[in-house]
Design a protein around this motif. Structure first.
Motif, short mmCIF file in Angstrom:
data_model
loop_
_atom_site.label_atom_id
_atom_site.label_comp_id
_atom_site.label_asym_id
_atom_site.label_seq_id
_atom_site.Cartn_x
_atom_site.Cartn_y
_atom_site.Cartn_z
N GLN A 374 0.84 -1.20 0.00
CA GLN A 374 0.00 0.00 0.00
C GLN A 374 0.88 1.25 0.00
OE1 GLN A 374 -3.47 0.52 -0.14
NE2 GLN A 374 -2.78 2.64 -0.34
N PHE A 375 1.94 1.20 0.77
CA PHE A 375 2.91 2.30 0.80
C PHE A 375 3.49 2.54 -0.59
CE2 PHE A 375 7.12 4.10 1.27
CZ PHE A 375 6.98 5.05 2.27
N GLY A 376 3.82 1.45 -1.29
CA GLY A 376 4.35 1.56 -2.64
C GLY A 376 3.36 2.18 -3.61
N LEU A 377 2.08 1.84 -3.44
CA LEU A 377 1.03 2.42 -4.29
C LEU A 377 0.91 3.92 -4.05
CD1 LEU A 377 -1.25 1.83 -6.32
CD2 LEU A 377 -2.77 1.46 -4.37
N ASP A 378 0.96 4.32 -2.78
CA ASP A 378 0.89 5.75 -2.45
C ASP A 378 2.14 6.49 -2.94
OD1 ASP A 378 -1.63 5.85 -1.22
OD2 ASP A 378 -0.81 5.00 0.62
N ARG A 379 3.25 5.83 -2.90
CA ARG A 379 4.49 6.42 -3.41
C ARG A 379 4.36 6.69 -4.91
NH1 ARG A 379 9.16 4.70 -6.00
NH2 ARG A 379 11.12 5.63 -5.29
N LYS A 380 3.77 5.74 -5.63
CA LYS A 380 3.57 5.90 -7.07
C LYS A 380 2.67 7.11 -7.35
CE LYS A 380 1.84 3.45 -11.16
NZ LYS A 380 1.21 2.22 -11.65
N THR A 381 1.60 7.25 -6.59
CA THR A 381 0.71 8.40 -6.76
C THR A 381 1.45 9.70 -6.45
OG1 THR A 381 -1.17 7.02 -6.08
CG2 THR A 381 -1.48 9.42 -6.03
N SER A 382 2.30 9.67 -5.42
CA SER A 382 3.06 10.86 -5.04
C SER A 382 4.00 11.29 -6.16
CB SER A 382 3.87 10.58 -3.77
OG SER A 382 3.03 10.28 -2.69
N ILE A 383 4.62 10.32 -6.80
CA ILE A 383 5.54 10.63 -7.89
C ILE A 383 4.80 11.33 -9.03
CG2 ILE A 383 7.01 9.61 -9.68
CD1 ILE A 383 7.84 7.50 -7.64
N SER A 384 3.59 10.88 -9.32
CA SER A 384 2.78 11.54 -10.35
C SER A 384 2.50 12.98 -9.97
CB SER A 384 1.45 10.79 -10.54
OG SER A 384 1.68 9.47 -10.98
N LYS A 385 2.21 13.21 -8.68
CA LYS A 385 1.97 14.58 -8.21
C LYS A 385 3.24 15.41 -8.34
CE LYS A 385 -2.26 13.78 -6.60
NZ LYS A 385 -3.47 14.46 -7.12
N GLN A 386 4.38 14.81 -7.99
CA GLN A 386 5.65 15.52 -8.09
C GLN A 386 5.95 15.91 -9.54
OE1 GLN A 386 7.51 12.28 -5.42
NE2 GLN A 386 9.01 13.92 -5.40
N LYS A 387 5.69 15.00 -10.46
CA LYS A 387 5.95 15.28 -11.87
C LYS A 387 5.05 16.41 -12.39
CE LYS A 387 7.80 10.76 -13.14
NZ LYS A 387 7.62 9.52 -13.94
N GLU A 388 3.81 16.46 -11.87
CA GLU A 388 2.92 17.55 -12.25
C GLU A 388 3.49 18.89 -11.79
OE1 GLU A 388 -0.99 16.92 -10.74
OE2 GLU A 388 -1.26 14.99 -11.75
N ILE A 389 4.02 18.92 -10.59
CA ILE A 389 4.62 20.15 -10.06
C ILE A 389 5.81 20.56 -10.90
CG2 ILE A 389 5.84 21.14 -8.08
CD1 ILE A 389 4.11 19.36 -6.29
N ILE A 390 6.64 19.59 -11.25
CA ILE A 390 7.83 19.87 -12.07
C ILE A 390 7.43 20.43 -13.43
CG2 ILE A 390 9.79 18.82 -13.27
CD1 ILE A 390 10.01 16.87 -10.92
N GLU A 391 6.41 19.82 -14.05
CA GLU A 391 5.97 20.27 -15.37
C GLU A 391 5.38 21.68 -15.29
OE1 GLU A 391 5.14 20.51 -19.35
OE2 GLU A 391 6.49 19.19 -18.22
#
Length: 691
Positions: A374-391
């Motif tokens: 579950q932690f890994g799944l939330d980490r994956k979602t977080s990375i998507s959020k981080q990439k949105e911020i970077i873009e």
């Protein structure tokens, strides 16, 4: 005639079986003595190696000490169960005292209790007929163990690394390790400082005898620069179903006490690291934190249970190979599991390396694994959020605000260096923004080009739109590019062989901008390639000399792995085959046509040659590769990857039946198989250990 018989034992049998053979790790042997000190109500214990070269190790504590009756009933009674009756006791089987023989063949024990000192000596070859000398003493209560005829294979580095996080809460108990002056002690980043740079974290509480997901308090956070990026408190339906299956499967084995988890995970992707106020020094974090705290450690009564942590007891590496994006890497994870009740359901092995395999320990492992997934799944979602911020930040930085008076420059902030004497986690990179003289028509217009000028090498293929045109041009079909002769450039791709300056005009509706390209003669680069491939292995420390495989590595680093995976895999197989065959040929070993058999041959020969001993050259190898035990485990893991059980599912596709891979998997194969093997062999040759 009936004759009554009794078992008899060889003197060395007990000391060897209960000491050297059952305890494989010197760190565990010392940890056992520290446990005993804690059980004797000690508040501090000192492990002194300063006289190691004079054949002496001393372990001393300020505990209650032992009377003559304690020595008889507790120390000399094998299998004593007096500790089992004490809830807070760390011992259990009463055999931990013999683990001292892992450290040396002769032990002298001097213990003081209530003004009486007792002294006795035990030799490995004679543990019977021990004489205990007693005398009055003004010394404080406590016990002092002196070990001689010591094992020369003892590694200070392994002991310090393994014992650094032996105790979870050090407020009421202090461990002091003293080493000879020639040993350089490990420098570790403290936990409070490291929390500032961990992007993903979670706290979890699991109730005793849980019935459903409501008995799990789960809280995940993605936080960067003290700003929350993503938060979740809900376990997904997928993992709820898995949880219910496990609870039903182990219906009568669930009472293992309350469990508290703290999970933390790093992400060293260079793009994501840019979100931090400063660039993290990844190597420093790996060498001075993860080297000690790596993995998910388990604690009971404030003491670490060995066999977890860096050992990857949850097999996270295997899960990550199957689904890299959804599973965390054990090597980039720092976690603790605290067992709040010291019941007898989870039983430690006699060698103290993990729990006995039964339904209780299986339930415990499967339950924890669901939480980690579950932690890994939330980490994956977080990375998507981080990439949105970077873009979003990238687009913001690319816009040039205009005014009626002309162009207004956007200032790109220069990153400031964090001054912290105790923590060198950051490296400053000054980003200099260059002025772009772009002729915009009005306030509503947007710039087409990122840059006015480009420098390229002759014969280099140049895509005039992919890298130079901003992403917010919605209809690129309306864009026309005209060269210096007035001709329209078709497909936006050019290749110029003659050095010189070339001009191109970009026209988009009523906008017009100009690009100048300077073509220069291509130069041969001899510097080792800088890439995450072949450069981020967690096996070892220090620089990497890739001179022998430089050319092919330089080409590999620029491949588009998703599109050219077959080329990568062929290259991977070629390099690995070359490393193995050269090693086998140079050392007069038997070459086999089977890749996995050649791996076995090389690994076994390496293990034979790097066995622990006082040789300075070999000690250098051990230090570079995180110590002998870690190096041995890593080499054994290579054999596991190429074994019959794992070869077909994990590695067969890179040798016989290639299939598409992503860049993460490509990097892992490079850094966890090719690079460590190459560097290890290179270092062994340099130190004249092999030919």
């Amino acid at each position: 005639m009936n004759e009554k018989l009794n078992f008899s034992f060889n003197n060395e049998l007990i000391s060897v079986t209960l000491g050297k053979e059952i305890i494989e790790n010197h760190s565990i042997a010392i940890a056992e003595q520290i446990r005993n000190s804690r059980d004797a109500n000690a508040t501090n214990v000192t492990v002194d190696f300063t006289e190691f070269q004079s054949d002496k190790i001393v372990i001393a504590d300020n505990g209650l000490g032992m009377s003559i009756n304690d020595i008889k009933e507790k120390w000399f009674m094998l299998g004593s169960n007096h500790k089992r009756e004490i809830k807070e006791s760390l011992g259990g089987k009463g055999i931990g005292r013999f683990s001292i023989f892992k450290l040396g063949d002769c032990i002298e024990i001097e213990t003081v209790k209530e003004g009486t000192k007792s002294i006795f000596v035990i030799e490995k070859s004679n543990i019977n007929d021990i004489s205990v000398k007693q005398e009055l003493s003004n010394s404080n209560d406590g016990t002092r163990i002196t070990i001689t005829k010591i094992d020369p294979d003892i590694s200070f580095y392994e002991i310090e690394k393994d014992l650094y996080n032996l105790i979870l809460n050090k407020d009421d108990f202090e461990i002091s390790l003293k080493f000879p002056s020639y040993y350089e002690s490990i420098s570790i980043i403290n936990n409070e400082e490291i929390k500032k740079v961990i992007p993903y974290s979670a706290t979890i509480k699991i109730m005793n005898n849980i019935n459903d997901v409501n008995d799990i308090d789960y809280h995940f956070l993605c936080e960067i620069n003290k700003e929350m990026i993503y938060e979740n408190r809900i376990i997904s339906e997928k993992f709820q179903k898995e949880l219910n299956t496990i609870l039903k499967k182990y219906e009568n084995k669930k009472k293992i006490g309350e469990i508290y988890l703290s999970l933390n995970n790093f992400n060293f992707d260079k793009k994501l690291l840019k979100l931090f106020d400063n660039n993290l020094d990844v190597t420093y974090i790996k060498d001075h934190f993860l080297n000690v705290y790596q993995g998910i450690n388990v604690y009971r009564n404030n003491f670490k249970i060995f066999g977890h942590g860096s050992e990857d007891w949850l097999k996270l590496a295997e899960n990550r190979l199957k689904k890299p994006g959804e599973n965390i890497d054990n090597k980039l994870t720092y976690g603790t599991i605290v067992l709040k009740e010291n019941n007898d359901k989870l039983i430690e092995k006699s060698n103290r390396e993990g729990f006995i395999s039964d339904n209780h320990s299986k339930y415990f492992r499967e339950l924890i694994l669901i939480i980690v997934k579950q932690f890994g799944l939330d980490r994956k979602t977080s990375i998507s959020k981080q990439k949105e911020i970077i873009e979003n930040q990238r687009q913001k930085n690319n816009r040039i605000a205009t005014t009626t008076d002309g162009v207004k420059e956007i200032e790109v902030p220069i990153k400031k260096e964090v001054e912290n004497e105790s923590l060198e986690l950051f490296r400053t990179e000054n980003n200099e923004s260059s002025n772009k003289d772009i002729d915009n028509k009005d306030d509503k217009s947007i710039n087409i080009l990122k840059s006015k000028n480009l420098r390229k090498n002759n014969k280099e293929i140049i895509n005039l739109i992919s890298d130079e045109i901003i992403n917010n041009i919605t209809d690129k079909s309306k864009l026309k590019i005209i060269d210096g002769s007035g001709s329209l450039v078709e497909n936006y791709i050019i290749q110029i062989s003659k050095p010189g300056n070339y001009q191109y005009k970009y026209v988009l509706e009523d906008m017009e901008e100009h690009l100048e390209i300077t073509i220069q003669s291509a130069k041969v680069k001899h510097k080792n390639p800088k890439s995450k491939f072949f450069q981020e292995s967690t096996w070892f420390h220090g620089d990497i000399d890739l001179s022998e495989i430089h050319d092919i590595v330089y080409q590999l680093k620029d491949l588009d792995y998703e599109k050219k995976y077959l080329l990568y895999l062929i290259s991977f197989r070629t390099i690995l085959d070359d490393i193995l065959k050269n090693y086998i040929a140079n050392n007069d070993l038997k070459l086999d046509g089977d890749l996995k058999n050649n791996v076995d041959v090389v690994v076994e020969h390496i293990l034979k040659n790097i066995k622990q001993n006082p040789n300075n050259n070999i000690v250098k190898i051990h230090r570079k590769f995180n110590g002998y035990n870690q190096l041995k485990d890593n080499l054994k893991s290579l054999q596991t990857k190429f074994s019959k059980e794992h070869y077909s599912s994990v590695l067969n596709k890179i040798t016989h039946n290639p299939s598409p891979i992503n860049s993460s998997f490509a990097a892992e194969l490079s850094n966890e198989i090719i690079l460590p093997l190459y560097v290890l062999i290179f270092e062994m040759r340099k130190e004249d250990i092999i030919r």
